[in-house]
Structure formats: structure tokens, C-alpha cells
Design a protein around this motif. Sequence first.
Motif, PDB file in Angstrom:
ATOM      1  N   MET A  53       0.190 112.769 -36.298  1.00 30.97           N
ATOM      2  CA  MET A  53       1.607 112.417 -36.252  1.00 30.97           C
ATOM      3  C   MET A  53       2.308 112.966 -35.006  1.00 30.97           C
ATOM      4  O   MET A  53       3.392 112.502 -34.660  1.00 30.97           O
ATOM      5  CB  MET A  53       2.308 112.933 -37.507  1.00 30.97           C
ATOM      6  N   ALA A  54       1.717 113.948 -34.352  1.00 32.35           N
ATOM      7  CA  ALA A  54       2.333 114.561 -33.171  1.00 32.35           C
ATOM      8  C   ALA A  54       2.172 113.620 -31.979  1.00 32.35           C
ATOM      9  O   ALA A  54       1.163 113.621 -31.298  1.00 32.35           O
ATOM     10  CB  ALA A  54       1.703 115.920 -32.885  1.00 32.35           C
ATOM     11  N   ASP A  55       3.194 112.800 -31.751  1.00 32.19           N
ATOM     12  CA  ASP A  55       3.120 111.784 -30.708  1.00 32.19           C
ATOM     13  C   ASP A  55       4.151 111.981 -29.600  1.00 32.19           C
ATOM     14  O   ASP A  55       4.404 111.082 -28.818  1.00 32.19           O
ATOM     15  CB  ASP A  55       3.282 110.395 -31.325  1.00 32.19           C
ATOM     16  N   GLY A  56       4.752 113.163 -29.564  1.00 33.22           N
ATOM     17  CA  GLY A  56       5.744 113.430 -28.537  1.00 33.22           C
ATOM     18  C   GLY A  56       7.156 113.053 -28.936  1.00 33.22           C
ATOM     19  O   GLY A  56       8.086 113.264 -28.178  1.00 33.22           O
ATOM     20  N   SER A  57       7.313 112.506 -30.127  1.00 31.54           N
ATOM     21  CA  SER A  57       8.660 112.111 -30.559  1.00 31.54           C
ATOM     22  C   SER A  57       9.225 113.063 -31.612  1.00 31.54           C
ATOM     23  O   SER A  57      10.353 112.893 -32.042  1.00 31.54           O
ATOM     24  CB  SER A  57       8.637 110.684 -31.116  1.00 31.54           C
ATOM     25  N   LYS A  58       8.441 114.053 -32.024  1.00 30.28           N
ATOM     26  CA  LYS A  58       8.882 114.947 -33.092  1.00 30.28           C
ATOM     27  C   LYS A  58       8.780 116.405 -32.651  1.00 30.28           C
ATOM     28  O   LYS A  58       7.874 116.790 -31.925  1.00 30.28           O
ATOM     29  CB  LYS A  58       8.022 114.740 -34.337  1.00 30.28           C
ATOM     30  N   SER A  59       9.702 117.202 -33.168  1.00 30.23           N
ATOM     31  CA  SER A  59       9.659 118.641 -32.944  1.00 30.23           C
ATOM     32  C   SER A  59       9.041 119.300 -34.169  1.00 30.23           C
ATOM     33  O   SER A  59       8.829 118.648 -35.194  1.00 30.23           O
ATOM     34  CB  SER A  59      11.073 119.185 -32.720  1.00 30.23           C
ATOM     35  N   ALA A  60       8.776 120.585 -34.079  1.00 31.63           N
ATOM     36  CA  ALA A  60       8.206 121.309 -35.226  1.00 31.63           C
ATOM     37  C   ALA A  60       9.130 121.206 -36.431  1.00 31.63           C
ATOM     38  O   ALA A  60       8.675 121.059 -37.569  1.00 31.63           O
ATOM     39  CB  ALA A  60       7.958 122.772 -34.855  1.00 31.63           C
TER      40      ALA A  60
END
Length: 192
Positions: free
Chosen positions: A30-37
Motif C-alpha cells: 500500500m505504500a505508494d508515495g501517497s500516504k503518510s504513516a
Amino acid sequence: MQLHKTDRARAELKPGVRTLGQRERTLLLMADGSKSAQDFRPLFDGDGEAIALRLLREGFLEAHPGKTSAPAAAAPATAPAPKPTPAQLQNFPSPETTQAIQVSADQFEGKRSLATTRMFLFDICERMFARRDPAMAERFREALRNAKDRETMLTASREMLEEIEKIAGHERADSISERIAMLLPQHVDIVT
């Protein structure tokens, strides 16, 4: 800061490599550069942010500047996350029990065919049975090789789904069954 996969994460996500648990691997996907922690916080019964920060510390993820909300930008990027307890690490729910894996990119719009269905089922067989039970995996492979029509393909897939339900639960079996329904042709005209 937006989270991106590192080369270490991409290597972890390659077929045959499994050093992380299902929740960590799901978060990496899910870590695709559009979400923060912080965006991962509601996942995995509230453990998503802690998992994301741990993956960041372990070098699976890296943070890059991006669009963030004011509170997220004010929070220090290196704030230590609460460490998951050993019980939490052992009792990770499967990603199928969360809504996290339902992505629009998973929609199939290709042509229905026995060949596509067979390849999908071969892939599932390798992922779910090859290491766990090589004899069962070989039995499924043989059934898939011999499935020459819709009915025999359905029979082979039903046998696999029964075993998948035993080891991964009914939700996983249901999601695979839905995919098979998208791939398998409605009817096949036999040309002689």
C-alpha cells in the motif's frame, strides 16, 4: 512525509521471499508515495501507524516530502512508535480480514478464458501450497493441467478452494472464488 518502498521492500515483495508477516507485506504493497504513516493508523486494529514506522526504521520504507496536513507536518518524522507486543506480532490478522487490500487496481477487465483461469490457479497453488504441502500442490497442478473445459476447471478450483478455506479462512477463499468467477468463461463452445 509520504512513504515510499525502498529496494529492500521491493526485494521482500518478490515471489518466494517472505521475511515479514502478512500485515507488514500488505502495508508495503500500500505504500505508494501517497500516504503518510498516520494514514495507516486505522489499519490492523489501530496498529497500522506503528507497523509503518517500524518498517521505516528497518529500511523497508523511506519518507519523502509530499502533501501533508498541518498536524502531520508538525509531528516529528522520527518520533518512536510504540513497540508492538509479542502477542500482537504473533496474532496479526490476515490482510483479507481488513478492507485495506481492496484496491481499485485489482479489478480485472481482461478476456475470460480457461488459460487465464488456469494461470491464476497455478499462481495460487504455488503461493499457498508449494511449501506447505508439496504433494497437495502437485495434485492440484496435475488437476489444472488436465482441466480442458469449464466443468473440470470448476472441479479443480473447488478442491483448491476447500483447502484454502481450511488454511486461510473463508474470506480468503471467497475472494479467490470471486476472482475465478471473473476469469472463467461463462460458456465454452467446443470447435471440432
